[in-house]
Design a protein around this motif. Structure first.
Motif, PDB file in Angstrom:
ATOM      1  N   PRO A   9      -6.256   2.726  -0.829  1.00  0.00           N
ATOM      2  CA  PRO A   9      -6.139   3.908   0.044  1.00  0.00           C
ATOM      3  C   PRO A   9      -5.171   3.698   1.209  1.00  0.00           C
ATOM      4  CG  PRO A   9      -8.417   3.594  -0.602  1.00  0.00           C
ATOM      5  CD  PRO A   9      -7.668   2.386  -1.105  1.00  0.00           C
ATOM      6  N   ASP A  10      -5.242   2.506   1.823  1.00  0.00           N
ATOM      7  CA  ASP A  10      -4.316   2.218   2.929  1.00  0.00           C
ATOM      8  C   ASP A  10      -2.877   2.120   2.422  1.00  0.00           C
ATOM      9  OD1 ASP A  10      -6.256   2.192   4.849  1.00  0.00           O
ATOM     10  OD2 ASP A  10      -6.635   0.039   4.693  1.00  0.00           O
ATOM     11  N   MET A  11      -2.722   1.613   1.207  1.00  0.00           N
ATOM     12  CA  MET A  11      -1.376   1.447   0.650  1.00  0.00           C
ATOM     13  C   MET A  11      -0.715   2.797   0.359  1.00  0.00           C
ATOM     14  SD  MET A  11      -0.319  -1.609   0.519  1.00  0.00           S
ATOM     15  CE  MET A  11      -1.177  -2.218   1.939  1.00  0.00           C
ATOM     16  N   TYR A  12      -1.518   3.793   0.006  1.00  0.00           N
ATOM     17  CA  TYR A  12      -0.952   5.138  -0.190  1.00  0.00           C
ATOM     18  C   TYR A  12      -0.261   5.612   1.084  1.00  0.00           C
ATOM     19  CZ  TYR A  12      -2.407   6.506  -4.869  1.00  0.00           C
ATOM     20  OH  TYR A  12      -2.500   6.617  -6.230  1.00  0.00           O
ATOM     21  N   LYS A  13      -0.945   5.377   2.219  1.00  0.00           N
ATOM     22  CA  LYS A  13      -0.362   5.809   3.503  1.00  0.00           C
ATOM     23  C   LYS A  13       0.870   4.984   3.842  1.00  0.00           C
ATOM     24  CE  LYS A  13      -4.285   5.233   5.510  1.00  0.00           C
ATOM     25  NZ  LYS A  13      -5.288   4.995   6.537  1.00  0.00           N
ATOM     26  N   LEU A  14       0.743   3.676   3.619  1.00  0.00           N
ATOM     27  CA  LEU A  14       1.856   2.769   3.937  1.00  0.00           C
ATOM     28  C   LEU A  14       3.102   3.137   3.124  1.00  0.00           C
ATOM     29  CD1 LEU A  14       1.932  -0.320   5.401  1.00  0.00           C
ATOM     30  CD2 LEU A  14       2.441  -0.892   3.040  1.00  0.00           C
ATOM     31  N   PHE A  15       2.885   3.413   1.844  1.00  0.00           N
ATOM     32  CA  PHE A  15       3.984   3.761   0.933  1.00  0.00           C
ATOM     33  C   PHE A  15       4.577   5.125   1.325  1.00  0.00           C
ATOM     34  CE2 PHE A  15       4.956   5.175  -3.688  1.00  0.00           C
ATOM     35  CZ  PHE A  15       6.248   4.699  -3.623  1.00  0.00           C
ATOM     36  N   ARG A  16       3.718   6.084   1.593  1.00  0.00           N
ATOM     37  CA  ARG A  16       4.184   7.420   1.959  1.00  0.00           C
ATOM     38  C   ARG A  16       5.011   7.384   3.257  1.00  0.00           C
ATOM     39  NH1 ARG A  16       1.135  11.794   4.073  1.00  0.00           N
ATOM     40  NH2 ARG A  16       0.293  10.268   5.529  1.00  0.00           N
ATOM     41  N   ASP A  17       4.482   6.622   4.226  1.00  0.00           N
ATOM     42  CA  ASP A  17       5.151   6.581   5.531  1.00  0.00           C
ATOM     43  C   ASP A  17       6.283   5.555   5.572  1.00  0.00           C
ATOM     44  OD1 ASP A  17       3.432   8.558   6.469  1.00  0.00           O
ATOM     45  OD2 ASP A  17       1.920   7.084   7.044  1.00  0.00           O
ATOM     46  N   LYS A  18       6.508   4.861   4.464  1.00  0.00           N
ATOM     47  CA  LYS A  18       7.574   3.846   4.359  1.00  0.00           C
ATOM     48  C   LYS A  18       7.441   2.816   5.473  1.00  0.00           C
ATOM     49  CE  LYS A  18      10.654   7.163   2.139  1.00  0.00           C
ATOM     50  NZ  LYS A  18       9.807   8.359   2.327  1.00  0.00           N
ATOM     51  N   GLN A  19       6.196   2.449   5.767  1.00  0.00           N
ATOM     52  CA  GLN A  19       5.952   1.449   6.806  1.00  0.00           C
ATOM     53  C   GLN A  19       6.093   0.058   6.203  1.00  0.00           C
ATOM     54  OE1 GLN A  19       2.048   2.604   8.191  1.00  0.00           O
ATOM     55  NE2 GLN A  19       2.880   3.959   9.739  1.00  0.00           N
TER      56      GLN A  19
END
Lengths: 179, 391
Positions: free
Chosen positions: B371-381
């Motif tokens: 779940p955290d990786m979805y955000k990280l990937f989406r936000d290109k962090q």
């Protein structure tokens, strides 16, 4: 809570037994709440402007309240979209407009509903604080970190024998294909 | 078992779910050893793809070990086999499968009636995607049921790490098909919009297919860096005009072949008026997709060129200059990937060391961190380009 979607799953497909933590951050949840609040307030302003102006002692300003209603709905839609930072920014700007407009009601000569206006201003200020908090939290949660210090991945060619060898493979295949 | 489950817009959770069961004699159950988050998973994450339902298991890039085989699949698979699972489910027997058009298999979409209404004719079933493509549970899980498993699998040898093989499930053949269907000639300039994982694979594929010049377009510095490492000339559209630079690189003629690895969520500078127009319409649900890249490709592509579109579009797009496309004689090549059509050749190239697709991986984490990786990937962090999950 029993997930209703389990009811429509095919026999043999996995069904939820226990749910884990959500990917939604507190900032996301607050933003979503503010988006729906914006739409609700906007609809009220669009559909019942007279009740609002009467309660605030600001009769005659119904067209402006309707316009603000349209603005609230637009900001709400934007806040609920993937461009939530734009929605929140427009909400903060709208809050400023609301406070300025209400301030007019506060100093309006003969307005006997000044107490309501003061209450409305206090509420808008409160919502503004939430909007700013949500905008900041969203920026922290979803902003790109480490700007200016990005990796270059110069070693990630993907070609174990090097780029030039890969080009030769392509050229050789083309030449062989056309021969 | 544990699985990453879609609960709504931007709401992915690592849930405890019941194990999948064999439903048909051609099924197999795979114990997933590696799976990945794909760019198109983000379209689902953002709820831009219609007909998702809370409780859907995500993921269509997975590989693992066969742990259970249906009676009719036993001739082709056995317990212990190591397989990569193509994201398009295919029967291998229908007219389209016999033609090699696996992504439009006529039998694997179990919601065919719904899909017929949405698409005119149903496409193949896909793992971890919308119910328009069958609503099959996906591979971001500990176990995966593979329907039509006797056909829908790529057997891979031991001794090669998962990371080199996993992307045979989707992004490598997708990038390859995008380049292959351009019919690249040795004199061609191939322009590729989007340097995400599929774009990176398309760049390497275009080079291996003998393009004279490959140009990659994006605005994310680390992605442009990786594109450059793979042999591409790069254009950062935040810094310069894509059209001017492409014309400059091609002597004013425009690229012969254009590949759209962006799809429905193009991120372009707010100074371009069509960006604001598309974003507004998409927010109001008056347009499914933001097709800026399509418009730009049609404009800049050389006459009689080819536009190849592996990027995902979901429905209606607006203001497409089709007269321009028609008068320039542009050929459009699109589609979900016919994975199995390409994988024998691609596996050979991996084994021979021509290419190592693991170059694109930037993050490897536990499934629970998905779940955290979805955000990280989406936000290109954290310079994230590709996430691999280990159940």
């Amino acid at each position: 809570m029993f997930p209703l979607s389990n009811l429509v799953r095919a026999k043999g497909d996995p069904k939820i037994l226990r749910s884990g933590p959500s990917s939604l951050t507190m900032a996301d949840k607050l933003t979503r709440g503010l988006g729906w609040f914006s739409i609700g307030l906007g609809l009220t302003e669009l559909l019942a402007p007279r009740k609002i102006t009467r309660a605030l002692g600001m009769r005659g300003m119904e067209p402006l309240v309707r316009a603000y209603g349209a603005r609230e709905i637009a900001a709400g839609v934007m806040t609920l979209s993937t461009e939530k930072h734009l929605g929140l920014a427009s909400r903060v700007a709208g809050d400023g407009l609301d406070i300025a407009t209400l301030a007019v009601g506060l100093v309006r000569p003969g307005n006997r509903r000044r107490d309501n206006v003061a209450l409305a201003i206090a509420m808008v200020v409160g919502v503004t604080v939430l909007d700013i908090a949500a905008a900041r939290a969203t920026k922290v949660a979803h902003g790109r970190n480490g700007a200016g210090d990005r990796r270059k991945f110069a070693d990630r060619t993907g070609f174990p024998q090097g780029v030039e060898a890969a080009r030769r493979i392509g050229t050789t295949a083309r030449t062989a294909g056309s021969a | 078992m544990k699985a990453l489950v879609w609960h709504g817009k931007e709401d992915i959770r690592c849930d405890r779910v019941s194990d999948p069961e064999i439903q048909d004699s051609r099924d197999a159950i795979i114990k997933v050893t590696s799976c990945a988050i794909c760019g198109s998973d983000l379209h689902l994450f953002h709820n831009f793809i219609p007909a998702m339902m809370p409780g859907d298991i995500m993921g269509h890039e997975a590989m693992g070990e066969v742990v259970e085989v249906g009676s009719a699949a036993k001739g082709k698979l056995k317990k212990g086999d190591r397989v990569v699972v193509p994201f398009t489910i295919f029967c291998g027997e229908c007219d389209q499968c016999r033609r090699g058009n696996y992504s439009v298999c006529e039998r694997s979409n179990r919601n065919k009636d719904l899909a017929d209404k949405a698409f005119g004719h149903a496409t193949a079933g896909l793992f971890g995607y919308t119910h328009l493509t069958g609503g099959y549970p996906g591979g971001q899980a500990e176990y995966l049921r593979v329907p039509f498993a006797d056909a829908t699998h790529i057997k891979v040898p031991d001794g090669i790490p998962d990371e080199k093989l996993l992307f045979l499930s989707d992004i490598f053949p997708t990038g390859w098909q995008a380049a292959a269907q351009c019919d690249i000639e040795p004199t061609d300039t191939v322009a590729i919009w989007g340097c995400g994982p599929v774009g990176q694979m398309a760049i390497r594929s275009a080079i291996l297919l003998g393009a004279k010049q490959v140009v990659a377009i994006d605005c994310v510095p680390e992605r442009l860096g990786m594109a450059e490492a793979g042999g591409a000339i790069t254009i950062n559209f935040m810094d310069e005009s894509v059209i001017e630079r492409l014309n400059e690189l091609t002597g004013g003629k425009g690229p012969d072949k254009c590949i759209d690895c962006v799809g429905m969520e193009s991120h372009v500078t707010m100074s371009l008026p069509d960006t604001i127009y598309d974003r507004g319409k998409q927010m109001l649900m008056m347009e499914n997709d933001r097709p800026h890249v399509l418009r730009e490709m049609i404009y800049v592509c050389r006459g009689a060129g080819v536009i190849s579109i592996p990027g995902v579009y979901s429905g209606l797009v607006d203001k497409i200059p089709f007269g321009m496309a028609m008068n320039k004689g542009i050929t459009f090549r699109t589609g979900q990937t016919h994975v199995k059509r390409w994988t024998d050749d691609l596996l050979r190239r991996i084994e021979e060391g021509q290419i190592d697709p693991s170059f694109v991986i930037t993050h490897t984490v536990r499934l629970e961190d998905g779940p955290d990786m979805y955000k990280l990937f989406r936000d290109k962090q954290d310079d994230c380009i590709k996430v691999v999950l280990k159940p």
